[in-house]
Motif scaffolding. Structure first.
Motif, mmCIF file in Angstrom:
data_model
loop_
_atom_site.group_PDB
_atom_site.id
_atom_site.type_symbol
_atom_site.label_atom_id
_atom_site.label_comp_id
_atom_site.label_asym_id
_atom_site.label_seq_id
_atom_site.Cartn_x
_atom_site.Cartn_y
_atom_site.Cartn_z
ATOM 1 N N TYR A 242 -11.985 -31.461 -2.114
ATOM 2 C CA TYR A 242 -10.813 -30.590 -2.041
ATOM 3 C C TYR A 242 -11.210 -29.190 -2.476
ATOM 4 O O TYR A 242 -11.841 -29.012 -3.518
ATOM 5 C CB TYR A 242 -9.721 -31.145 -2.960
ATOM 6 N N GLY B 74 -9.726 -18.924 10.367
ATOM 7 C CA GLY B 74 -8.445 -19.518 10.037
ATOM 8 C C GLY B 74 -7.392 -19.043 11.007
ATOM 9 O O GLY B 74 -7.704 -18.519 12.078
ATOM 10 N N TYR C 28 -0.925 -17.542 8.889
ATOM 11 C CA TYR C 28 0.137 -18.463 8.494
ATOM 12 C C TYR C 28 1.464 -17.732 8.363
ATOM 13 O O TYR C 28 2.522 -18.246 8.723
ATOM 14 C CB TYR C 28 -0.255 -19.136 7.183
ATOM 15 N N GLU D 188 -4.389 -19.195 6.561
ATOM 16 C CA GLU D 188 -4.769 -20.569 6.238
ATOM 17 C C GLU D 188 -6.147 -20.817 6.827
ATOM 18 O O GLU D 188 -6.354 -20.667 8.038
ATOM 19 C CB GLU D 188 -3.777 -21.580 6.797
ATOM 20 N N ALA E 203 -9.645 -22.687 7.997
ATOM 21 C CA ALA E 203 -9.865 -23.838 8.877
ATOM 22 C C ALA E 203 -10.284 -25.087 8.123
ATOM 23 O O ALA E 203 -10.042 -26.205 8.590
ATOM 24 C CB ALA E 203 -10.912 -23.480 9.926
ATOM 25 N N GLU E 204 -10.904 -24.935 6.961
ATOM 26 C CA GLU E 204 -11.499 -26.080 6.277
ATOM 27 C C GLU E 204 -10.499 -27.047 5.666
ATOM 28 O O GLU E 204 -10.829 -28.205 5.424
ATOM 29 C CB GLU E 204 -12.464 -25.600 5.181
ATOM 30 N N GLN E 205 -9.286 -26.569 5.376
ATOM 31 C CA GLN E 205 -8.351 -27.458 4.664
ATOM 32 C C GLN E 205 -6.925 -26.981 4.860
ATOM 33 O O GLN E 205 -6.623 -25.805 4.635
ATOM 34 C CB GLN E 205 -8.719 -27.449 3.176
ATOM 35 N N GLU E 206 -6.054 -27.864 5.239
ATOM 36 C CA GLU E 206 -4.630 -27.541 5.304
ATOM 37 C C GLU E 206 -4.165 -27.107 3.917
ATOM 38 O O GLU E 206 -4.468 -27.763 2.921
ATOM 39 C CB GLU E 206 -3.839 -28.758 5.772
ATOM 40 N N GLY E 207 -3.489 -25.985 3.856
ATOM 41 C CA GLY E 207 -2.975 -25.498 2.582
ATOM 42 C C GLY E 207 -3.927 -24.571 1.834
ATOM 43 O O GLY E 207 -3.540 -23.993 0.828
ATOM 44 N N ARG F 30 -5.057 -21.323 1.498
ATOM 45 C CA ARG F 30 -4.537 -20.045 2.002
ATOM 46 C C ARG F 30 -4.975 -18.899 1.102
ATOM 47 O O ARG F 30 -5.094 -19.067 -0.109
ATOM 48 C CB ARG F 30 -3.015 -20.091 2.078
ATOM 49 N N GLY G 72 0.070 -18.134 13.698
ATOM 50 C CA GLY G 72 -0.879 -18.999 14.393
ATOM 51 C C GLY G 72 -2.018 -18.246 15.058
ATOM 52 O O GLY G 72 -2.909 -18.871 15.645
#
Length: 139
Positions: free
Chosen positions: A37, A63, A66, A89, A91-95, A97, A113
């Motif tokens: 994480y 990314g 967002y 945001e 690319a490696e992890q949702e959330g 930011r 987006g």
């Protein structure tokens, strides 16, 4: 956005490696090897699994936009307006930011987006700011 005096971020034990990596042209975050994480903003333990031994890991710098706002108020002498404050945001992890500025793009072209990529604005020998610009497909 260059050409005006930007306040420098504080180089504190948890944040200095982030700014110095940016100065070296890398976007790095703390990463938990136990649960994989990314931790941002930096903290001494992983908020997901409470692991205390975190490592620094580079991310791609890619990314999507967002959220954003167009600011029409110059807060510093010489600051050009309008300018865009964006929430990207990664690319490696949702959330995962990062609050930043969106550059090299007229505000009317922005959309939620929009694919973006990091560019760095060097402030001094230790610090560069990670800014984002639209990413062209295939670049």
């Amino acid at each position: 956005m260059a050409g005006f005096f930007r306040p420098l971020p504080a180089l504190e034990p948890l944040t200095a490696p982030f700014w110095r990596a940016c100065r070296a042209g890398r976007l790095e975050f703390l990463h938990c090897p136990r649960c994989s994480y990314f931790v941002h903003p930096p903290r001494p333990i992983c908020p997901r699994c409470r692991q205390g031994e975190l490592e620094r890991r580079a991310v791609s710098g890619r990314g999507v936009l967002y959220s954003y706002t167009v600011n029409h108020k110059a807060w510093y002498p010489g600051q050009e307006v309008p300018y865009v404050i964006g929430l990207v945001e990664l690319a490696e992890q949702e959330g995962l930011r990062l609050t930043t500025n969106i550059v090299n793009c007229p505000p009317e072209r922005l959309r939620i987006g929009l694919p973006v990529r990091v560019v760095f604005e060097v402030l001094n020998d230790e610090v560069a700011l990670p800014l984002f610009e639209p990413a062209e497909e295939g670049r």
